[in-house]
Design a protein around this motif. Sequence first.
Motif, PDB file in Angstrom:
ATOM      1  N   ALA A  22       3.967  -4.336   3.590  1.00 23.81           N
ATOM      2  CA  ALA A  22       4.525  -3.010   3.305  1.00 23.81           C
ATOM      3  C   ALA A  22       5.819  -3.137   2.511  1.00 23.81           C
ATOM      4  N   ARG A  23       6.662  -4.076   2.900  1.00 23.84           N
ATOM      5  CA  ARG A  23       7.926  -4.293   2.193  1.00 23.84           C
ATOM      6  C   ARG A  23       7.650  -4.711   0.740  1.00 23.84           C
ATOM      7  N   GLU A  24       6.682  -5.614   0.556  1.00 25.07           N
ATOM      8  CA  GLU A  24       6.327  -6.083  -0.801  1.00 25.07           C
ATOM      9  C   GLU A  24       5.740  -4.958  -1.649  1.00 25.07           C
ATOM     10  N   VAL A  25       4.930  -4.103  -1.042  1.00 23.60           N
ATOM     11  CA  VAL A  25       4.362  -2.971  -1.781  1.00 23.60           C
ATOM     12  C   VAL A  25       5.487  -2.070  -2.280  1.00 23.60           C
ATOM     13  N   GLY A  26       6.432  -1.745  -1.414  1.00 24.14           N
ATOM     14  CA  GLY A  26       7.563  -0.912  -1.820  1.00 24.14           C
ATOM     15  C   GLY A  26       8.358  -1.543  -2.949  1.00 24.14           C
ATOM     16  N   ALA A  27       8.674  -2.830  -2.814  1.00 20.13           N
ATOM     17  CA  ALA A  27       9.455  -3.538  -3.838  1.00 20.13           C
ATOM     18  C   ALA A  27       8.698  -3.614  -5.157  1.00 20.13           C
ATOM     19  N   THR A  28       7.396  -3.875  -5.092  1.00 12.63           N
ATOM     20  CA  THR A  28       6.584  -3.980  -6.304  1.00 12.63           C
ATOM     21  C   THR A  28       6.511  -2.645  -7.033  1.00 12.63           C
ATOM     22  N   LEU A  29       6.294  -1.574  -6.286  1.00  8.03           N
ATOM     23  CA  LEU A  29       6.243  -0.257  -6.919  1.00  8.03           C
ATOM     24  C   LEU A  29       7.577   0.068  -7.585  1.00  8.03           C
ATOM     25  N   GLY A 131      -6.527   4.758  -4.061  1.00  5.90           N
ATOM     26  CA  GLY A 131      -6.617   3.306  -3.924  1.00  5.90           C
ATOM     27  C   GLY A 131      -6.489   2.839  -2.493  1.00  5.90           C
ATOM     28  N   VAL A 132      -7.209   1.758  -2.189  1.00  5.50           N
ATOM     29  CA  VAL A 132      -7.142   1.115  -0.872  1.00  5.50           C
ATOM     30  C   VAL A 132      -6.802  -0.346  -1.093  1.00  5.50           C
ATOM     31  N   LEU A 133      -5.668  -0.783  -0.546  1.00  8.39           N
ATOM     32  CA  LEU A 133      -5.293  -2.189  -0.607  1.00  8.39           C
ATOM     33  C   LEU A 133      -5.901  -2.873   0.612  1.00  8.39           C
ATOM     34  N   ASN A 134      -6.955  -3.629   0.369  1.00  9.22           N
ATOM     35  CA  ASN A 134      -7.698  -4.273   1.458  1.00  9.22           C
ATOM     36  C   ASN A 134      -7.104  -5.647   1.773  1.00  9.22           C
ATOM     37  N   ALA A 135      -5.823  -5.687   2.037  1.00  3.76           N
ATOM     38  CA  ALA A 135      -5.138  -6.936   2.367  1.00  3.76           C
ATOM     39  C   ALA A 135      -5.656  -7.491   3.690  1.00  3.76           C
ATOM     40  N   PHE A 136      -5.832  -8.794   3.735  1.00  2.00           N
ATOM     41  CA  PHE A 136      -6.260  -9.505   4.946  1.00  2.00           C
ATOM     42  C   PHE A 136      -7.634  -9.034   5.442  1.00  2.00           C
ATOM     43  N   GLY A 137      -8.409  -8.382   4.577  1.00  4.95           N
ATOM     44  CA  GLY A 137      -9.719  -7.860   4.978  1.00  4.95           C
ATOM     45  C   GLY A 137      -9.628  -6.684   5.932  1.00  4.95           C
ATOM     46  N   PHE A 138      -8.438  -6.065   6.026  1.00  5.57           N
ATOM     47  CA  PHE A 138      -8.212  -4.996   6.993  1.00  5.57           C
ATOM     48  C   PHE A 138      -9.222  -3.864   6.859  1.00  5.57           C
ATOM     49  N   VAL A 167      -8.080  -6.412  -3.149  1.00  4.90           N
ATOM     50  CA  VAL A 167      -7.337  -7.186  -2.152  1.00  4.90           C
ATOM     51  C   VAL A 167      -5.923  -7.535  -2.618  1.00  4.90           C
ATOM     52  N   GLU A 168      -5.663  -7.408  -3.916  1.00  6.87           N
ATOM     53  CA  GLU A 168      -4.338  -7.698  -4.470  1.00  6.87           C
ATOM     54  C   GLU A 168      -3.772  -6.435  -5.108  1.00  6.87           C
ATOM     55  N   LEU A 169      -2.489  -6.185  -4.899  1.00  5.46           N
ATOM     56  CA  LEU A 169      -1.849  -4.968  -5.406  1.00  5.46           C
ATOM     57  C   LEU A 169      -1.872  -4.853  -6.932  1.00  5.46           C
ATOM     58  N   PRO A 170      -1.542  -5.901  -7.711  1.00  3.04           N
ATOM     59  CA  PRO A 170      -1.551  -5.730  -9.169  1.00  3.04           C
ATOM     60  C   PRO A 170      -2.917  -5.281  -9.705  1.00  3.04           C
ATOM     61  N   ALA A 171      -3.989  -5.867  -9.199  1.00  8.08           N
ATOM     62  CA  ALA A 171      -5.335  -5.481  -9.646  1.00  8.08           C
ATOM     63  C   ALA A 171      -5.637  -4.042  -9.254  1.00  8.08           C
ATOM     64  N   LEU A 172      -5.216  -3.646  -8.063  1.00 10.09           N
ATOM     65  CA  LEU A 172      -5.452  -2.276  -7.604  1.00 10.09           C
ATOM     66  C   LEU A 172      -4.698  -1.276  -8.468  1.00 10.09           C
ATOM     67  N   LEU A 173      -3.430  -1.548  -8.752  1.00  9.74           N
ATOM     68  CA  LEU A 173      -2.644  -0.635  -9.568  1.00  9.74           C
ATOM     69  C   LEU A 173      -3.221  -0.519 -10.976  1.00  9.74           C
TER      70      LEU A 173
END
Length: 193
Positions: A22-29, A131-138, A167-173
């Motif tokens: 969550a912290r990384e998503v915020g920082a990346t955005l 978009g759905v970030l499927n991190a860790f297969g969640f 599964v990765e934020l850059p690809a999802l964005l």
Amino acid sequence: MNRLAVYCGSATPEDSRYIELAREVGATLAARGVGVVYGGGRLGLMGALASGALHAGGEVIGVIPEAMIKAEVANLECTDLKVVANMHERKQAFTDLSDGFLTIPGGVGTMDELWEAVSWAQLGYHNKPVGVLNAFGFYDGLLEFNRHMAEVGFVRPAHQGIIIAEVELPALLERMAEYRPHTPIFQMKAEDL
């Protein structure tokens, strides 16, 4: 996309990967110049998301129901904290203030927000990427269930691409930025339904 509504949990799971995500998503955005619109809380993934974005110099708009202010869980460090009367107004504000929807891990409230964004897209209340970030297969099970609904015939072919998952934020964005709206139900004829 200037702003994304980010749906995530207010809980803090034992597995610290979720808070870090969550912290990384915020920082990346923030690093990409994309503002965050979220639930306005300071706890769990919500708080980590906001913290990541704020520490990276990003815009963070919190939208929180009055009852949550009284429960003292509001994040008063947001760039802008909008207080609304109820959850319906909160979700409408998410839609009005954002250019798309990004779901990271969360619980029942996160699912409510995600499915409403999908439903509203299907109907034609908005034409924004979901978009759905499927991190860790969640979200493996959720994505499989969505495929199952489509296979059975409960999700029309025109709407099977509404959920964009990676599964990765850059690809999802990237995929979200390339999203082309589908034909909503409101524009279909009865024989297409």
